[in-house]
Design an enzyme around this catalytic site. Structure first.
Site, PDB file in Angstrom:
ATOM      1  N   CYS A 110      66.095 -38.054  33.175  1.00  0.00           N
ATOM      2  CA  CYS A 110      65.211 -39.099  33.718  1.00  0.00           C
ATOM      3  C   CYS A 110      63.866 -39.156  33.000  1.00  0.00           C
ATOM      4  O   CYS A 110      63.117 -40.120  33.160  1.00  0.00           O
ATOM      5  CB  CYS A 110      64.999 -38.883  35.214  1.00  0.00           C
ATOM      6  SG  CYS A 110      66.546 -38.766  36.123  1.00  0.00           S
ATOM      7  N   HIS A 245      58.927 -42.305  37.391  1.00  0.00           N
ATOM      8  CA  HIS A 245      60.376 -42.337  37.580  1.00  0.00           C
ATOM      9  C   HIS A 245      60.674 -42.574  39.062  1.00  0.00           C
ATOM     10  O   HIS A 245      60.045 -41.976  39.935  1.00  0.00           O
ATOM     11  CB  HIS A 245      60.986 -41.027  37.107  1.00  0.00           C
ATOM     12  CG  HIS A 245      62.431 -40.908  37.461  1.00  0.00           C
ATOM     13  ND1 HIS A 245      63.338 -41.906  37.156  1.00  0.00           N
ATOM     14  CD2 HIS A 245      63.133 -39.947  38.123  1.00  0.00           C
ATOM     15  CE1 HIS A 245      64.523 -41.547  37.610  1.00  0.00           C
ATOM     16  NE2 HIS A 245      64.433 -40.380  38.201  1.00  0.00           N
ATOM     17  N   ASN A 275      67.796 -45.193  41.922  1.00  0.00           N
ATOM     18  CA  ASN A 275      67.436 -44.334  40.784  1.00  0.00           C
ATOM     19  C   ASN A 275      68.324 -44.681  39.583  1.00  0.00           C
ATOM     20  O   ASN A 275      69.532 -44.527  39.648  1.00  0.00           O
ATOM     21  CB  ASN A 275      67.638 -42.871  41.210  1.00  0.00           C
ATOM     22  CG  ASN A 275      67.322 -41.885  40.099  1.00  0.00           C
ATOM     23  OD1 ASN A 275      67.154 -42.239  38.931  1.00  0.00           O
ATOM     24  ND2 ASN A 275      67.261 -40.609  40.466  1.00  0.00           N
TER      25      ASN A 275
END
Lengths: 319, 75
Positions: A110, A245, A275
């Site tokens: 990520c 993020h 996500n």
């Protein structure tokens, strides 16, 4: 002098899946998911691929930059969910765009987008590039275990891109890693080698220790934001925007509290997208840019954290 | 200030368990705290006491949580 972000782009799959849709086949509810994650919907690939979303996002960014693919000196892609083990996503994107520059992939989970910016910073520092395309594209739903209610509700698909040009908007950047694969991982294929000792074929799905990842994320991202702001010569409270993020709304809230950032400065897209690993930051940045809310002279920080563990953050004075 | 009193102050600062009398037998569940909230409180206590607490410690009551902190402080 390093680089400025001169254009952004993004792409999301057409299909939108709601929490109620998930509750049709998982023991969960809209209330449970929203309370614990902030996620209401996510975009899920049907006929889209990691490559097709990456190319669409890249074209949107190139259009905004008024550049053609032949103007690019380097393409860097980040993904943990590429269509191929090889060739790289960057080579697929390069071919689809019709560019003729070097192309490489980075896997830093990520945090991938921040790692890509740091690599690009090095190319600018060496005077090797004038224009760089960074694309982060993910099909997290490809490695989601749709039987697991704890993780299946979290993920979505999408791609974000930026075009970098020589400039001085970037004021500070840092990346980091703490080798610890256990809390968040997805195994690769086992293969059919006749000499392989373990004949079982692992399921290539994401496994996550949510509480441990939450703790790592909040402590690391809040410290990183303070560090990059300080290195840029400002206090974290002076940031105008923070694009983090998007793993969990609760992480964003807790990180803002911990580092003393006003919560309204935190960009939030997770409610709509879930996500999307490394694609979250460039997509959220693209939203911020295209909404007209990011003005010249404002301070914006980007920060990522994820499997590995990896982390990264950068601070820009937007031009 | 005792460990328990310092933990109660952290809970109050985080608006946890408003209107509930906090005793060592009070459970995190009674405070309306889910697992991520407990991790947040754990992190605040780590900062307050200068210790590190495993996320898999899973204390259920404030008393167990205080015992865990005291044990870490004694290490």
């Amino acid at each position: 002098m390093s680089f400025s972000i001169i254009a952004t782009g993004s792409a999301l799959p057409k299909k939108v899946v709601t929490n109620d849709d998930l509750a049709q086949f998982l023991d969960t509810s809209d209330e449970w998911i929203v309370t614990r994650t902030g996620i209401k919907t996510r975009h899920v690939a049907t006929d889209e691929t990691t490559s097709s979303l990456a190319v669409e996002a890249a074209k949107n960014a190139l259009d905004m930059a008024h550049l053609s693919p032949s103007d690019l000196d380097l393409i860097i892609c980040t993904t943990v969910t590429h269509d191929y083990i090889t060739p790289s996503l960057a080579c697929v994107v390069q071919g689809e765009l019709g560019a003729n520059c070097p192309a490489l992939d980075i896997n830093a989970a990520c945090s991938g987008f921040l790692y890509a910016l740091d690599v690009a910073d090095g190319y600018f520092a060496r005077g090797r590039v004038e224009k760089v395309l960074v694309v982060s594209s993910e099909l997290l739903t490809r490695i989601t275990d749709w039987r697991d209610r704890a993780t299946a509700v979290l993920f979505g698909d999408g791609a974000g891109a930026v075009v970098l040009g020589r400039g001085d908007a970037l004021r500070s950047i840092k990346i980091g890693a703490k080798g610890n694969p256990d809390p968040l991982y997805s195994p690769n294929v086992g293969g059919i080698s006749p000499w392989r000792a373990d004949k079982t074929e692992p399921e290539c799905f994401l496994h996550m220790n949510g509480q441990e990842v939450f703790k790592f994320a909040v402590s690391t991202v809040s410290a990183d934001l303070i560090d990059v702001a300080q290195e840029a010569g400002i206090d974290v409270s002076s940031l105008d925007h923070a694009v983090l993020h998007q793993a969990n709304l609760r992480i964003l809230d807790a990180a803002a509290r911990k580092c003393g950032l006003a919560p309204e400065k935190m960009e939030v897209i997770i409610d709509e997208t879930g996500n999307m690993s490394s694609a979250c930051i460039p997509i959220a940045l693209d939203r911020l840019v295209r909404s007209g809310r990011l003005h010249s002279g404002e301070w914006v920080a980007l920060a990522g954290f994820g499997g590995g563990y990896t982390s990264g953050a950068a601070c820009f004075k937007w031009d | 200030m005792s460990t328990f009193e310092r933990v109660v102050k952290i809970l109050n600062d985080m608006d946890a368990g408003e209107g509930i009398e906090l005793t060592p037998s009070t459970t995190f569940e009674e405070l309306g705290l889910d697992s991520l909230s407990v991790v947040e409180i754990t992190m605040s206590c780590e900062d307050e006491f200068g210790i590190e607490i495993d996320t898999d410690s899973n204390p259920t009551t404030l008393g167990e949580f205080v015992e865990l902190i005291d044990a870490k402080l004694g290490e």
